[in-house]
Structure formats: C-alpha cells, structure tokens
Scaffold this motif. Structure first.
Motif, PDB file in Angstrom:
ATOM      1  N   LYS A 100      16.875  47.779  39.347  1.00  0.00           N
ATOM      2  CA  LYS A 100      17.872  47.540  38.304  1.00  0.00           C
ATOM      3  C   LYS A 100      18.981  46.669  38.872  1.00  0.00           C
ATOM      4  O   LYS A 100      19.353  46.812  40.032  1.00  0.00           O
ATOM      5  N   ARG A 101      19.502  45.785  38.035  1.00  0.00           N
ATOM      6  CA  ARG A 101      20.627  44.953  38.431  1.00  0.00           C
ATOM      7  C   ARG A 101      21.934  45.699  38.198  1.00  0.00           C
ATOM      8  O   ARG A 101      22.029  46.533  37.298  1.00  0.00           O
ATOM      9  N   ILE A 102      22.947  45.378  39.010  1.00  0.00           N
ATOM     10  CA  ILE A 102      24.263  45.978  38.827  1.00  0.00           C
ATOM     11  C   ILE A 102      24.828  45.493  37.498  1.00  0.00           C
ATOM     12  O   ILE A 102      24.844  44.291  37.229  1.00  0.00           O
ATOM     13  N   PRO A 103      25.289  46.384  36.627  1.00  0.00           N
ATOM     14  CA  PRO A 103      25.832  45.975  35.321  1.00  0.00           C
ATOM     15  C   PRO A 103      27.031  45.033  35.470  1.00  0.00           C
ATOM     16  O   PRO A 103      27.835  45.167  36.395  1.00  0.00           O
ATOM     17  N   ALA A 104      27.140  44.108  34.526  1.00  0.00           N
ATOM     18  CA  ALA A 104      28.212  43.108  34.562  1.00  0.00           C
ATOM     19  C   ALA A 104      29.613  43.722  34.637  1.00  0.00           C
ATOM     20  O   ALA A 104      30.473  43.216  35.377  1.00  0.00           O
ATOM     21  N   LEU A 107      30.390  44.573  38.221  1.00  0.00           N
ATOM     22  CA  LEU A 107      30.633  43.370  39.015  1.00  0.00           C
ATOM     23  C   LEU A 107      32.035  42.825  38.751  1.00  0.00           C
ATOM     24  O   LEU A 107      32.731  42.389  39.674  1.00  0.00           O
ATOM     25  N   ALA A 108      32.441  42.855  37.491  1.00  0.00           N
ATOM     26  CA  ALA A 108      33.783  42.377  37.139  1.00  0.00           C
ATOM     27  C   ALA A 108      34.850  43.238  37.807  1.00  0.00           C
ATOM     28  O   ALA A 108      35.861  42.720  38.307  1.00  0.00           O
ATOM     29  N   TRP A 110      34.489  44.967  40.615  1.00  0.00           N
ATOM     30  CA  TRP A 110      34.465  44.662  42.045  1.00  0.00           C
ATOM     31  C   TRP A 110      35.245  43.388  42.355  1.00  0.00           C
ATOM     32  O   TRP A 110      35.978  43.327  43.332  1.00  0.00           O
ATOM     33  N   ARG A 111      35.053  42.366  41.514  1.00  0.00           N
ATOM     34  CA  ARG A 111      35.767  41.113  41.749  1.00  0.00           C
ATOM     35  C   ARG A 111      37.272  41.321  41.622  1.00  0.00           C
ATOM     36  O   ARG A 111      38.054  40.761  42.386  1.00  0.00           O
ATOM     37  N   ALA A 112      37.674  42.139  40.649  1.00  0.00           N
ATOM     38  CA  ALA A 112      39.105  42.366  40.410  1.00  0.00           C
ATOM     39  C   ALA A 112      39.743  43.214  41.508  1.00  0.00           C
ATOM     40  O   ALA A 112      40.851  42.935  41.952  1.00  0.00           O
ATOM     41  N   ARG A 113      39.039  44.261  41.933  1.00  0.00           N
ATOM     42  CA  ARG A 113      39.651  45.221  42.857  1.00  0.00           C
ATOM     43  C   ARG A 113      39.276  45.012  44.321  1.00  0.00           C
ATOM     44  O   ARG A 113      39.987  45.463  45.217  1.00  0.00           O
ATOM     45  N   ARG A 114      38.156  44.338  44.569  1.00  0.00           N
ATOM     46  CA  ARG A 114      37.676  44.213  45.947  1.00  0.00           C
ATOM     47  C   ARG A 114      37.658  42.768  46.451  1.00  0.00           C
ATOM     48  O   ARG A 114      37.161  42.498  47.539  1.00  0.00           O
ATOM     49  N   GLY A 115      38.147  41.860  45.624  1.00  0.00           N
ATOM     50  CA  GLY A 115      38.286  40.482  46.083  1.00  0.00           C
ATOM     51  C   GLY A 115      36.989  39.721  46.265  1.00  0.00           C
ATOM     52  O   GLY A 115      36.894  38.845  47.128  1.00  0.00           O
ATOM     53  N   LEU A 116      35.955  40.030  45.481  1.00  0.00           N
ATOM     54  CA  LEU A 116      34.673  39.346  45.620  1.00  0.00           C
ATOM     55  C   LEU A 116      34.649  38.060  44.795  1.00  0.00           C
ATOM     56  O   LEU A 116      33.722  37.806  44.029  1.00  0.00           O
ATOM     57  N   ARG A 117      35.664  37.232  44.971  1.00  0.00           N
ATOM     58  CA  ARG A 117      35.747  36.005  44.173  1.00  0.00           C
ATOM     59  C   ARG A 117      34.688  34.979  44.579  1.00  0.00           C
ATOM     60  O   ARG A 117      34.388  34.060  43.826  1.00  0.00           O
ATOM     61  N   HIS A 118      34.149  35.123  45.785  1.00  0.00           N
ATOM     62  CA  HIS A 118      33.108  34.199  46.242  1.00  0.00           C
ATOM     63  C   HIS A 118      31.744  34.549  45.640  1.00  0.00           C
ATOM     64  O   HIS A 118      30.768  33.844  45.895  1.00  0.00           O
ATOM     65  N   PRO A 120      30.727  35.008  42.053  1.00  0.00           N
ATOM     66  CA  PRO A 120      30.841  35.019  40.597  1.00  0.00           C
ATOM     67  C   PRO A 120      29.518  35.464  39.974  1.00  0.00           C
ATOM     68  O   PRO A 120      28.478  35.505  40.655  1.00  0.00           O
ATOM     69  N   PRO A 121      29.512  35.792  38.672  1.00  0.00           N
ATOM     70  CA  PRO A 121      28.290  36.292  38.026  1.00  0.00           C
ATOM     71  C   PRO A 121      27.080  35.386  38.222  1.00  0.00           C
ATOM     72  O   PRO A 121      25.971  35.869  38.480  1.00  0.00           O
TER      73      PRO A 121
END
Length: 209
Positions: A100-104, A107-108, A110-118, A120-121
């Motif tokens: 299963k893929r991680i739900p969108a 992921l959003a 994680w990007r907001a709280r964990r800085g995973l800006r590198h 993107p979806p």
C-alpha cells in the motif's frame, strides 16, 4: 557474498563506506541503491539466511527462525503482538506481501511537520512506481478474494465509501495460506529474493547472525 558471522573468527574487522543494519524492506533497498551507486556496503542481519527450501510450513519450527523472541514480542502492555523479522530479508520473509502507498494526507503532514520538502508528491509517486515495478506489485486477483472480503466491499459500496482490493508482490502464488511462516514456493518478491541479490551483485557484503 553472504557470510555467517557466527562461523567467522573474532575479532572481525571490516571497512565499508556504509553499514546497513537490518536487511528488511528498508535496509535491503538502501543497500541495493548504495551498492549500485558504487559504495562499499556491508549489511548486518541478526538472523540467518532461510531459503524457501528450508521452510517447513510448521509454526513451531519457522517462527523461532524468522521472528524476534520466537514470535512472542509484544508491546509493553502485552496488548499487541509485534512480529518483527530476524532473518535475511527481515519481515518481508514472513509478512503477507500486501503493498500500500502512504496516503496523500500523511505525506502532506510529513512535509509540513518534518521538513520533507525535497520529497514532493510527484517524487514520491515516481519512487513508488520504480519500487513497485522492481517488486512486481499487482492487484490481488478477485478470484482470490474470500467471502469476507467480498462482503466488506459490498458494504463499503452500499455506504457510499471509497474502497477496493489490495495489491501484492507475489508471483506464482498457489494460495497455500502459509505466508506468515515463509513461502516454500518462493512466490514472494521480497527483499531476500529481489533487493539483496542485486546489492550483492553490485559488491555488497552481507553478514548474518
């Protein structure tokens, strides 16, 4: 190469660019990518190498070989069993191989709280596409859905919810039902079958035990 560290003379000194601890779903992919990029990689696995030919389909034999604490590991309150793998390939050897893929929304977050800006979806999607192709991920055929799953889908549709079948990374599955004690039919496209051999072909060294 795969070496059994329990049989090697001590002290043992190995030099590497990267040491990967654990050979499961995450570790095997890290080792594969790093080795194929030219790094000198060593993989450490607490368990042994258990081939499909060694899998007896008997719980009392396979659970001690494939699982931490003989399959008895649990949360502190003993409320949830934790079937953590301890063989070459980690938990991919004994799990059900459902993908299963991680739900969108996650992921959003994680990007907001964990800085995973590198990541993107679209980058995540590309990585998923590559890994799913490597592992031969496909939809579980409806002919293999049991009555419980058929009723669940019927109820989901009646409620107007979103729902559907799962995907898996099995090839040549015979439906034996013994996934959780290892597949004697070698139908799982797991870490031990796919990623670890590629890492070794690229020069990685694997130490079991």
């Amino acid at each position: 190469m795969i070496y059994d560290a329990a049989t090697m003379p001590l002290p043992l000194h190995i030099r590497a660019d990267l040491c990967v601890v654990g050979s499961g779903a995450g570790g095997s992919m890290v080792a594969m990518v790093a080795a194929e990029a030219g790094l000198n990689v060593v993989v450490l696995e607490t368990g042994g190498f258990v081939s499909p030919a060694d899998m007896s389909q008997r719980e009392e034999e396979m659970m001690p070989r494939l699982l931490v604490a003989n399959g008895g590991q649990a949360t502190l309150d003993m409320g949830v069993k934790i079937h953590q793998g301890r063989a070459l390939g980690g938990s991919t050897v004994h799990n059900l191989n459902l993908c299963k893929r991680i739900p969108a929304p996650i992921l959003a977050d994680w990007r907001a709280r964990r800085g995973l800006r590198h990541l993107p979806p679209e980058r995540f999607d590309a990585l998923y596409d590559a890994v799913e192709t490597l592992l031969g991920v496909s939809a579980v055929p409806q002919a293999r859905w049991n009555r419980h799953n058929q009723l669940l889908l019927k109820g989901v549709r009646r409620l107007g919810w979103e729902g559907g079948g799962l995907s898996h990374n099995r090839s040549g599955c015979v439906g034996s039902g013994f996934c959780e004690v290892g597949c004697v039919y070698d139908a799982k496209n797991n870490a031990a079958k796919v990623a670890i051999p590629r890492a070794i072909d690229a020069g990685a060294t694997v130490l079991t035990h």
